[in-house]
Design an enzyme around this catalytic site. Sequence first.
Site, PDB file in Angstrom:
ATOM      1  N   GLU A 166      69.627 -48.486 -25.455  1.00  0.00           N
ATOM      2  CA  GLU A 166      68.858 -47.286 -25.842  1.00  0.00           C
ATOM      3  C   GLU A 166      67.698 -47.051 -24.881  1.00  0.00           C
ATOM      4  O   GLU A 166      67.400 -45.914 -24.505  1.00  0.00           O
ATOM      5  CB  GLU A 166      68.309 -47.431 -27.281  1.00  0.00           C
ATOM      6  CG  GLU A 166      69.356 -47.486 -28.376  1.00  0.00           C
ATOM      7  CD  GLU A 166      70.011 -46.137 -28.669  1.00  0.00           C
ATOM      8  OE1 GLU A 166      69.710 -45.150 -27.986  1.00  0.00           O
ATOM      9  OE2 GLU A 166      70.853 -46.103 -29.589  1.00  0.00           O
ATOM     10  N   ARG A 170      67.656 -43.653 -22.558  1.00  0.00           N
ATOM     11  CA  ARG A 170      66.613 -42.673 -22.903  1.00  0.00           C
ATOM     12  C   ARG A 170      65.417 -42.750 -21.963  1.00  0.00           C
ATOM     13  O   ARG A 170      64.997 -41.737 -21.397  1.00  0.00           O
ATOM     14  CB  ARG A 170      66.150 -42.874 -24.348  1.00  0.00           C
ATOM     15  CG  ARG A 170      67.273 -42.702 -25.359  1.00  0.00           C
ATOM     16  CD  ARG A 170      66.755 -42.757 -26.784  1.00  0.00           C
ATOM     17  NE  ARG A 170      67.847 -42.951 -27.725  1.00  0.00           N
ATOM     18  CZ  ARG A 170      67.880 -42.450 -28.954  1.00  0.00           C
ATOM     19  NH1 ARG A 170      66.881 -41.735 -29.405  1.00  0.00           N
ATOM     20  NH2 ARG A 170      68.897 -42.690 -29.757  1.00  0.00           N
ATOM     21  N   ASP A 298      82.135 -45.133 -28.019  1.00  0.00           N
ATOM     22  CA  ASP A 298      82.103 -43.816 -27.358  1.00  0.00           C
ATOM     23  C   ASP A 298      81.840 -43.786 -25.846  1.00  0.00           C
ATOM     24  O   ASP A 298      82.699 -43.452 -25.040  1.00  0.00           O
ATOM     25  CB  ASP A 298      81.118 -42.890 -28.088  1.00  0.00           C
ATOM     26  CG  ASP A 298      79.742 -43.522 -28.365  1.00  0.00           C
ATOM     27  OD1 ASP A 298      79.503 -44.655 -27.918  1.00  0.00           O
ATOM     28  OD2 ASP A 298      78.912 -42.875 -29.042  1.00  0.00           O
ATOM     29  N   GLU A 447      76.543 -33.885 -29.569  1.00  0.00           N
ATOM     30  CA  GLU A 447      77.871 -33.997 -28.944  1.00  0.00           C
ATOM     31  C   GLU A 447      78.684 -32.702 -28.936  1.00  0.00           C
ATOM     32  O   GLU A 447      79.356 -32.394 -27.938  1.00  0.00           O
ATOM     33  CB  GLU A 447      78.677 -35.124 -29.599  1.00  0.00           C
ATOM     34  CG  GLU A 447      78.130 -36.525 -29.317  1.00  0.00           C
ATOM     35  CD  GLU A 447      76.897 -36.895 -30.143  1.00  0.00           C
ATOM     36  OE1 GLU A 447      76.646 -36.208 -31.161  1.00  0.00           O
ATOM     37  OE2 GLU A 447      76.184 -37.841 -29.787  1.00  0.00           O
TER      38      GLU A 447
HETATM   39  C1  DMJ Z   1      72.356 -40.302 -28.016  1.00  0.00           C
HETATM   40  O1  DMJ Z   1      71.406 -41.289 -27.936  1.00  0.00           O
HETATM   41  C2  DMJ Z   1      73.378 -40.436 -26.940  1.00  0.00           C
HETATM   42  O2  DMJ Z   1      74.061 -39.243 -26.776  1.00  0.00           O
HETATM   43  C3  DMJ Z   1      74.342 -41.567 -27.201  1.00  0.00           C
HETATM   44  O3  DMJ Z   1      75.350 -41.645 -26.240  1.00  0.00           O
HETATM   45  C4  DMJ Z   1      74.996 -41.376 -28.542  1.00  0.00           C
HETATM   46  N1  DMJ Z   1      74.047 -41.156 -29.583  1.00  0.00           N
HETATM   47  C5  DMJ Z   1      72.936 -40.268 -29.389  1.00  0.00           C
HETATM   48  C6  DMJ Z   1      73.133 -38.849 -29.842  1.00  0.00           C
HETATM   49  O4  DMJ Z   1      73.945 -38.647 -30.890  1.00  0.00           O
END
Ligand code: DMJ
Length: 563
Positions: A166, A170, A298, A447
Amino acid sequence: MSFNFEKVTLGNTFKDKPTSKSLPLFYKNKAPFTPSNNKQKRKVMLLKGFIFSVALYILYFLVSREFSPKFQILSNEIDWKAAQQEVRKATLDSWHTYEKYGWGTDVYHPLSERGENMGPKPLGWMIVDSIDTLMIMGCQEEVERAQKWIKNDLNYKFDYYVNNFETTIRMLGGLLSAFHLSGEDLYLDKAVGLANSLHGAYDTPSGIPYSSVNLKTGVGIKNHVDNGASSTAEAATVQLELRYLAKLTGEVDWWKISEKVMKVLESNKPKDGLVPIYVSTDTGKFQGSLIRLGSRGDSYYEYLVKQYLQTKEKETVYYDMYREAIDGIRSKLLRKSYPNGLWFIGELDRGVFSSKMDHLVCFLGGTLAVGATNGLPLSKAKEKEWWNKKREEDFEFGEELTKTCYMMYKETELGLSPEIVVFNEDESIERDFTIKKADTHNLMRPETVESIFYLYRLTGDLKYRKWGYEIFQSFMKYAKIVNKNGDISFASLQDVTSLDNEGSPKLRDNTESFWFAETLKYLYLLFDDTNKVPLDQYVFNTEAHPFPKFDLNEHLKTGWKRS
Ligand code: DMJ
């Protein structure tokens, strides 16, 4: 300070303008008008008028069938410049409220109007994640205030365990793209400081990073649950950031540690290219058998193709892995719902299929589309020698999946998708999907609008802008809150399937940073006519931070082969 907006508008060739394909049929097929005399001319004109009216009626009928009464307004013309300004205003309104009540804190609570840090000191969770959105939207004053805060108040050397993934997507991602967009060294300096603090996460027996790392000591720790395993997606979703950092600093080590993860994962020889969602940091072996493209799985798939795109399609090893994975998804996880044949992606555990799909899976529509065309508009990609049937099928898959994700919004009471749906394949049930009570929330995730943005850019089909605008309108209607001073915020929703007894939406006291970093950014870019951040020159990281594509060199190149 100065922003290099030149850079974000590079390649400003209006590639996202509608192509002739999206023009109404009667316009495309217009025959030359050559009347022989006035009477005949009048007859021809009358006939044309008649055909025109019929065509208009058919068009109206089709559009109003496509959009339910809830969205009827959208069958009228939409001013896209105005729509883009609406998104910018929503961003600024809610940003100003955050500045007023929560400035500098990591987490913002819009109902109780207060901010909070995750640790003993701020990590810049909101500010760093959002600053490139403010830059792209041209919010100069807000960027200046954010930059000042980053300069004076952000220091990553303190005793606190952060999640490596994270923090990388980010914070590191946000700082690197802010550096690229502005040219300000400050952001790169902070990025290097942060990356140095995270480095210990990779100091594991296998090279698969620990889930958490202490910013001060650099000591990594295993996940507290899941037998200490790391998430596969988390391990394989730091590569774009570390590679770009290596490119900018010349520190090849970043390249190597990120590449090692991919090599170790690949050495498991995942069947059909599909990976279980946990991996051991000790052995590098996958743990468990749960395979999904939702949480923990994902962005493994997203970064396969994006690593290939980031390096201007030179690292074919990642495309090979991606190709295999997409073929595996198609054969093992893709099904169609009843009654409307919506394409959905289910999950697999010990070979048993489940038709549950997280909203998180909705990133895949856009990824498939951009992976198929290498970021070129579809019509241009089709002219390339590398265009083939597989890419054509990927693109169609991306379009179908994005339509499904749009339906996950359209079909709920509030016009907003729940976190998870369960698709129906039973012909005795007349609903394409159902929503479990525990999954009715919506965190204003990006998404679906992300995929819609990609598909609009690549096809120029206005249908995608309309879908995005509908979703934006639903956020405006149900997630927006205005306090007694007129300050505006947006809050996550507790339940998209119903309102409370007073007819108000049920809200959660939280605004996720990806609302600013991703959802609003993709919506703004969806309505942009100037091809800001062109897809043939940029890759977005998984948190929507854009990085420029770059060339390999003798130090930065694929250092491994598939086993
Ligand atoms: C975000 O932090 C990123 O897109 C991550 O890949 C998946 N989750 C969240 C948004 O839903």
